[in-house]
Each structure stands twice: as C-alpha cells, then as structure tokens.
Design an enzyme around this catalytic site. Sequence first.
Site, PDB file in Angstrom:
ATOM      1  N   ASP A  47      -4.140   3.552  40.465  1.00 16.85           N
ATOM      2  CA  ASP A  47      -4.466   4.696  40.650  1.00 16.85           C
ATOM      3  C   ASP A  47      -3.347   5.797  39.977  1.00 16.85           C
ATOM      4  OD1 ASP A  47      -6.521   6.886  41.889  1.00 16.85           O
ATOM      5  OD2 ASP A  47      -4.604   7.442  42.606  1.00 16.85           O
ATOM      6  N   VAL A  48      -3.602   6.661  39.084  1.00 25.16           N
ATOM      7  CA  VAL A  48      -2.494   7.537  38.741  1.00 25.16           C
ATOM      8  C   VAL A  48      -2.223   8.515  39.672  1.00 25.16           C
ATOM      9  CG1 VAL A  48      -2.924   6.984  36.212  1.00 25.16           C
ATOM     10  CG2 VAL A  48      -4.052   9.140  37.599  1.00 25.16           C
TER      11      VAL A  48
END
Length: 299
Positions: free
Chosen positions: A252-253
């Site tokens: 997840d960024v």
Amino acid sequence: MSNNKFYIQLPMDFSYSECLKFLCRSDLECLFSVENEQIYFPLEVEKSIFLIRLFYRPQRLWIEILKGDDLTDFGKREIKTYILDWLDIKRDLTDFNKMAKKDKLLKPLAKRYNGLRLIGIPNFLEAISWAIIGQQINLTFAYTLKKRLVENYGKVVVHEERKFYLFPKAKVIAQLTEADLRPMQFSRSKIKYLTGVAQAIVDGKISKSQLSKMPYEDAKVELIKLKGIGGWSADYVLMKCMRCLDAFPISDVGLHNAIKFQLGQKDKPTIEEIEKMALPWKGWKSYVIFYFWHSLIKK
DNA sequence: TACCAGGATGTTG
DNA sequence: CAACATCATGGT
C-alpha cells in the site's frame, strides 16, 4: 416507542472522537454522514430498512432509530451486532498498546490516537467493491466513483428531506454493463472486476460466512482467485471485513508514505524494510496499518 | 507538465 | 520470471 433508543456500553479505551475523525475523512462519503458528532446511516435488517443515529455520552454509544418498522428484539440485537463489528468496539487493545509503546515508530501514533478502533466495512460486497474502486486512483476520485455507483444503484431512504443510501445489492451490480458505468468514469477493467465479483457472490462461489470459517492464508487464496483481486485487495478485505488481525496490505502506497513521514525520511521504505519493521507488529498488523492510514488524514 | 494515486492484469524479453 | 504497458482521471 421506548424501544427505539438503546445503547452499547463502551470500553474505557474507546475514543469516539478519534473514530469520528476517521469517519469524517472525506466529504464525499455517501453511506453514512456525520453531523454534530452524530453518525447517521441506514441499515437493512430482516428485509426492512432502518435509519439510525448514533451519539456518544461518556462510556455509552446511544443508538436511536429515526425511521423504520417496529423493532423486534432480534432486530435490535442485529443492529447492535452490526455497530459492535463496524467500530470494533469489543476489541481489547491492551496488548496492542503494550506492543506499540515498545515500538519506536508506533509509539507516537498509539499515544496520539489512543482508543482509535479499526473502522470496518461489515458488508462483504461493499468491502470488495471499495478495494477495487480504490485501486491505483487517488482517494477523492475513488469516493466520487463510489458515490455515483451508490446513488444510482443503491436503495434510498428519505428522512427530513435528506437522502440516505444503502450499498447496492450483488444482484444489481452483477447486471451492470459498460454502458451503465463507463459514463460514470469507471474504467473498463474496474467494471469487469466489480460485476464479476458481484456475480460470484450471486452464484454463491464466495461469501463472508464461508471465508470466516477459514484461516487467514486460505481466505486470502480464495479472494485472489477473483479477477481484479490481488494481494493488496485481498488483505484489505480481510482486515476491513473479515477482521483478520494480521492482514497487512504491505504494498500500500499510503502505508509507504505514512512510514516515510513518520521517519522523517526523503524516500519511501522498500518492501523488505517494511517486512523487517513489521516483525514486532505480529498479531496486530491490521491495526498498525490502520493507525498509519489515520496519520495521513489532513485536518 | 509530468508524475503520482490505498493495484491488477496481460504481454514481452 | 522480472520488467513493462495499460487502464482512466483527479490532484499537485
């Protein structure tokens, strides 16, 4: 009509204000609304729709039925169960806080957000759909897409000239076409994924109750079999809907950015670096990522 | 203007 | 099997 107001006793380490802060993170949210520190949302119980208002008084979360049929004891229990799940009220956070206190990175977050619960998405189709919608686009745009889907294909409840929406049924989403969703700016792939997942649910190929009987790893494999669900989405659903405490969408960024900010570094951490720092988080990884996401909310 | 968004998939080397 | 193109469009 004394039956339309009841309450849930809250644990000491429940922070209503932090939970509200998370719930308020987007003005485009369409499945509930927050006004004057009260939460309004519709809920379908036993085929009838209720409009519910939640408000807080010390150690109590009050539930008021604003609209709907007479509530049976069963219905009342269903509503309580839903809210307990949604706000993860029963979770004992003692061990999480103990662990976080010993962790350099987590300590300030756990202190600042003490009592924050992992706000879930109890509706299985909604959880998967939200994961698909959120893939690769910014959150504002994702909320816009969800709003269009919900307002066009979800059931509506009107109360005091205000509209409240339920997430569309699998049967409805399964029937949608590119002609329906392309004008709403859904990409062709998102349309395929959304309708495919909805159809799989209609066909009984996958369900929340079926997944809930499986260990985390097996459930993840099942989810990834669905077209459009990769590792990130599977973990997202497992943490927000299935309540797996070690579901951890590591790619997840948002997580990467949150860690970068927290460390005061210029570059985002690599997956290997995150894996290393996540070792002590075992048992609470979903809570950890949720606290990191919470740290990204702009005041 | 280019690059990044709460990724996943299909293709290419 | 790893690298790359593609998706679609808003935000910065």
